[in-house]
Motif scaffolding. Structure first.
Motif, PDB file in Angstrom:
ATOM      1  N   VAL A   8       0.846  -1.200   0.000  1.00  0.00           N
ATOM      2  CA  VAL A   8       0.000   0.000   0.000  1.00  0.00           C
ATOM      3  C   VAL A   8       0.878   1.245   0.000  1.00  0.00           C
ATOM      4  O   VAL A   8       0.651   2.193  -0.767  1.00  0.00           O
ATOM      5  N   ILE A   9       1.897   1.247   0.856  1.00  0.00           N
ATOM      6  CA  ILE A   9       2.816   2.387   0.927  1.00  0.00           C
ATOM      7  C   ILE A   9       3.554   2.546  -0.400  1.00  0.00           C
ATOM      8  O   ILE A   9       3.693   3.654  -0.928  1.00  0.00           O
ATOM      9  N   TYR A  10       4.023   1.432  -0.950  1.00  0.00           N
ATOM     10  CA  TYR A  10       4.721   1.445  -2.233  1.00  0.00           C
ATOM     11  C   TYR A  10       3.848   2.096  -3.309  1.00  0.00           C
ATOM     12  O   TYR A  10       4.302   2.990  -4.038  1.00  0.00           O
ATOM     13  N   GLN A  11       2.597   1.654  -3.430  1.00  0.00           N
ATOM     14  CA  GLN A  11       1.700   2.185  -4.464  1.00  0.00           C
ATOM     15  C   GLN A  11       1.429   3.668  -4.266  1.00  0.00           C
ATOM     16  O   GLN A  11       1.346   4.435  -5.245  1.00  0.00           O
ATOM     17  N   LYS A  12       1.286   4.102  -3.030  1.00  0.00           N
ATOM     18  CA  LYS A  12       1.036   5.522  -2.766  1.00  0.00           C
ATOM     19  C   LYS A  12       2.249   6.367  -3.141  1.00  0.00           C
ATOM     20  O   LYS A  12       2.100   7.462  -3.710  1.00  0.00           O
ATOM     21  N   LEU A  13       3.448   5.876  -2.853  1.00  0.00           N
ATOM     22  CA  LEU A  13       4.651   6.618  -3.214  1.00  0.00           C
ATOM     23  C   LEU A  13       4.860   6.625  -4.728  1.00  0.00           C
ATOM     24  O   LEU A  13       5.267   7.644  -5.302  1.00  0.00           O
ATOM     25  N   VAL A  14       4.591   5.493  -5.384  1.00  0.00           N
ATOM     26  CA  VAL A  14       4.665   5.439  -6.845  1.00  0.00           C
ATOM     27  C   VAL A  14       3.723   6.473  -7.464  1.00  0.00           C
ATOM     28  O   VAL A  14       4.088   7.196  -8.397  1.00  0.00           O
ATOM     29  N   SER A  15       2.506   6.530  -6.945  1.00  0.00           N
ATOM     30  CA  SER A  15       1.517   7.479  -7.454  1.00  0.00           C
ATOM     31  C   SER A  15       2.016   8.915  -7.319  1.00  0.00           C
ATOM     32  O   SER A  15       1.873   9.725  -8.237  1.00  0.00           O
ATOM     33  N   LYS A  16       2.633   9.223  -6.180  1.00  0.00           N
ATOM     34  CA  LYS A  16       3.154  10.585  -5.966  1.00  0.00           C
ATOM     35  C   LYS A  16       4.306  10.891  -6.921  1.00  0.00           C
ATOM     36  O   LYS A  16       4.418  11.999  -7.456  1.00  0.00           O
ATOM     37  N   ILE A  17       5.166   9.891  -7.153  1.00  0.00           N
ATOM     38  CA  ILE A  17       6.290  10.089  -8.072  1.00  0.00           C
ATOM     39  C   ILE A  17       5.781  10.288  -9.494  1.00  0.00           C
ATOM     40  O   ILE A  17       6.240  11.173 -10.222  1.00  0.00           O
ATOM     41  N   GLU A  18       4.812   9.470  -9.912  1.00  0.00           N
ATOM     42  CA  GLU A  18       4.306   9.558 -11.283  1.00  0.00           C
ATOM     43  C   GLU A  18       3.470  10.814 -11.507  1.00  0.00           C
ATOM     44  O   GLU A  18       3.325  11.254 -12.649  1.00  0.00           O
ATOM     45  N   ARG A  19       2.915  11.378 -10.425  1.00  0.00           N
ATOM     46  CA  ARG A  19       2.201  12.661 -10.539  1.00  0.00           C
ATOM     47  C   ARG A  19       3.156  13.842 -10.343  1.00  0.00           C
ATOM     48  O   ARG A  19       2.724  14.986 -10.307  1.00  0.00           O
ATOM     49  N   HIS A  20       4.457  13.537 -10.192  1.00  0.00           N
ATOM     50  CA  HIS A  20       5.509  14.540 -10.016  1.00  0.00           C
ATOM     51  C   HIS A  20       5.351  15.349  -8.731  1.00  0.00           C
ATOM     52  O   HIS A  20       5.823  16.490  -8.653  1.00  0.00           O
ATOM     53  N   GLU A  21       4.705  14.752  -7.728  1.00  0.00           N
ATOM     54  CA  GLU A  21       4.709  15.375  -6.409  1.00  0.00           C
ATOM     55  C   GLU A  21       6.097  15.239  -5.786  1.00  0.00           C
ATOM     56  O   GLU A  21       6.518  16.076  -4.991  1.00  0.00           O
ATOM     57  N   TYR A  22       6.771  14.143  -6.134  1.00  0.00           N
ATOM     58  CA  TYR A  22       8.198  13.993  -5.842  1.00  0.00           C
ATOM     59  C   TYR A  22       8.895  13.946  -7.201  1.00  0.00           C
ATOM     60  O   TYR A  22       8.640  13.041  -8.002  1.00  0.00           O
ATOM     61  N   VAL A  23       9.751  14.915  -7.498  1.00  0.00           N
ATOM     62  CA  VAL A  23      10.352  15.013  -8.825  1.00  0.00           C
ATOM     63  C   VAL A  23      11.741  14.394  -8.826  1.00  0.00           C
ATOM     64  O   VAL A  23      12.368  14.192  -7.767  1.00  0.00           O
ATOM     65  N   ALA A  24      12.232  14.077 -10.037  1.00  0.00           N
ATOM     66  CA  ALA A  24      13.549  13.475 -10.184  1.00  0.00           C
ATOM     67  C   ALA A  24      14.617  14.361  -9.551  1.00  0.00           C
ATOM     68  O   ALA A  24      14.635  15.580  -9.734  1.00  0.00           O
ATOM     69  N   GLY A  25      15.496  13.726  -8.752  1.00  0.00           N
ATOM     70  CA  GLY A  25      16.551  14.447  -8.057  1.00  0.00           C
ATOM     71  C   GLY A  25      16.184  14.868  -6.653  1.00  0.00           C
ATOM     72  O   GLY A  25      17.058  15.218  -5.848  1.00  0.00           O
ATOM     73  N   GLU A  26      14.895  14.816  -6.345  1.00  0.00           N
ATOM     74  CA  GLU A  26      14.417  15.186  -5.005  1.00  0.00           C
ATOM     75  C   GLU A  26      14.471  13.989  -4.077  1.00  0.00           C
ATOM     76  O   GLU A  26      14.324  12.844  -4.506  1.00  0.00           O
ATOM     77  N   LYS A  27      14.675  14.264  -2.777  1.00  0.00           N
ATOM     78  CA  LYS A  27      14.680  13.183  -1.794  1.00  0.00           C
ATOM     79  C   LYS A  27      13.266  12.907  -1.288  1.00  0.00           C
ATOM     80  O   LYS A  27      12.477  13.840  -1.099  1.00  0.00           O
TER      81      LYS A  27
END
Length: 236
Positions: A8-27
């Motif tokens: 569940v945590i994995y899917q939520k983080l994936v969703s945030k990454i794919e929506r660019h809430e967490y962008v490449a290069g960001e921690k």
């Protein structure tokens, strides 16, 4: 439920990454912040982060945490058998298949050696993702195994038709991967954007009785794919 919490945590983080809430290069938030955010254990958070790392979403750097990676390439599994439609839908990108050629042909001596028969379908298709043609597929199917093909089937998913309508059991493939100079056909059908070479995956695909039924040459734009596999060290 505890065993599935990390998924569940994995899917939520994936969703945030794919929506660019967490962008490449960001921690990403730290492990401590994540376990508080999701009200879970450190072990569960670490499982989720490990899965993100294994699937190419983050790089875990000692002393710095988990850094989001660029995801502008498609993961293409070398050892798996996946159709273009399945790959595109998994990535969630707009896709289109354009059929350039669908003909009944007599196979060359080389194709007859590979497939064991000469009466074949030839299908040439380019694949668009996000409006760019990035794959050129050249397929040959044995007509005794695949008696029917039309443009509608070829523009959707041939594998979907073979498995659901013809009840064929596609089992495995012998594959060869090379980097080759782009041909005139590649330049005609692919948006190469100045690239001079393509990645070529040649496969002989077999049914569950081990009989070959398809030879395919899939030509990929170099900058759009990451070819991945899983390897385990074996003791000799």
């Amino acid at each position: 439920m505890k065993n599935n919490k990390y998924q569940v945590i994995y899917q939520k983080l994936v969703s945030k990454i794919e929506r660019h809430e967490y962008v490449a290069g960001e921690k990403l938030p730290s492990e401590h912040e994540l376990l508080e955010l999701f009200d879970t254990s450190r072990e569960t958070v670490r499982k989720a982060l490990n899965q993100l790392a294994q699937n190419g979403y983050i790089q875990k750097i000692r002393g710095k945490g988990s850094v989001v990676l660029h995801r502008d390439k498609f993961d293409f599994p070398i050892s798996g058998l996946i159709s273009f439609k399945e790959l595109a839908e998994k990535m969630g990108s707009p896709w289109e298949t354009i059929v350039h050629e669908l003909d009944s042909v007599i196979g060359t001596a080389d194709l007859q050696q590979k497939l064991g028969e000469s009466d074949l379908w030839k299908v040439v298709r380019s694949r668009k993702v996000d409006g760019e043609s990035i794959i050129l597929d050249k397929d040959y199917f044995i007509k005794s195994q695949v008696p029917i093909l039309d443009h509608s089937i070829c523009s959707n998913s041939i594998y979907d038709f073979l498995e659901k309508d013809l009840s064929l059991q596609i089992a495995f493939a012998d594959k060869e991967v090379t980097v080759e100079e782009a041909t005139d056909e590649d330049r005609a059908y692919l948006d190469l954007n100045g690239l001079s070479h393509v990645v070529v995956v040649k496969s002989i695909v077999h049914l569950d009785d081990a009989s070959p039924f398809q030879y395919t040459e899939s030509r990929h734009r170099l900058d759009k794919f990451r070819f991945v596999d899983f390897a385990r060290r074996m003791k000799i």
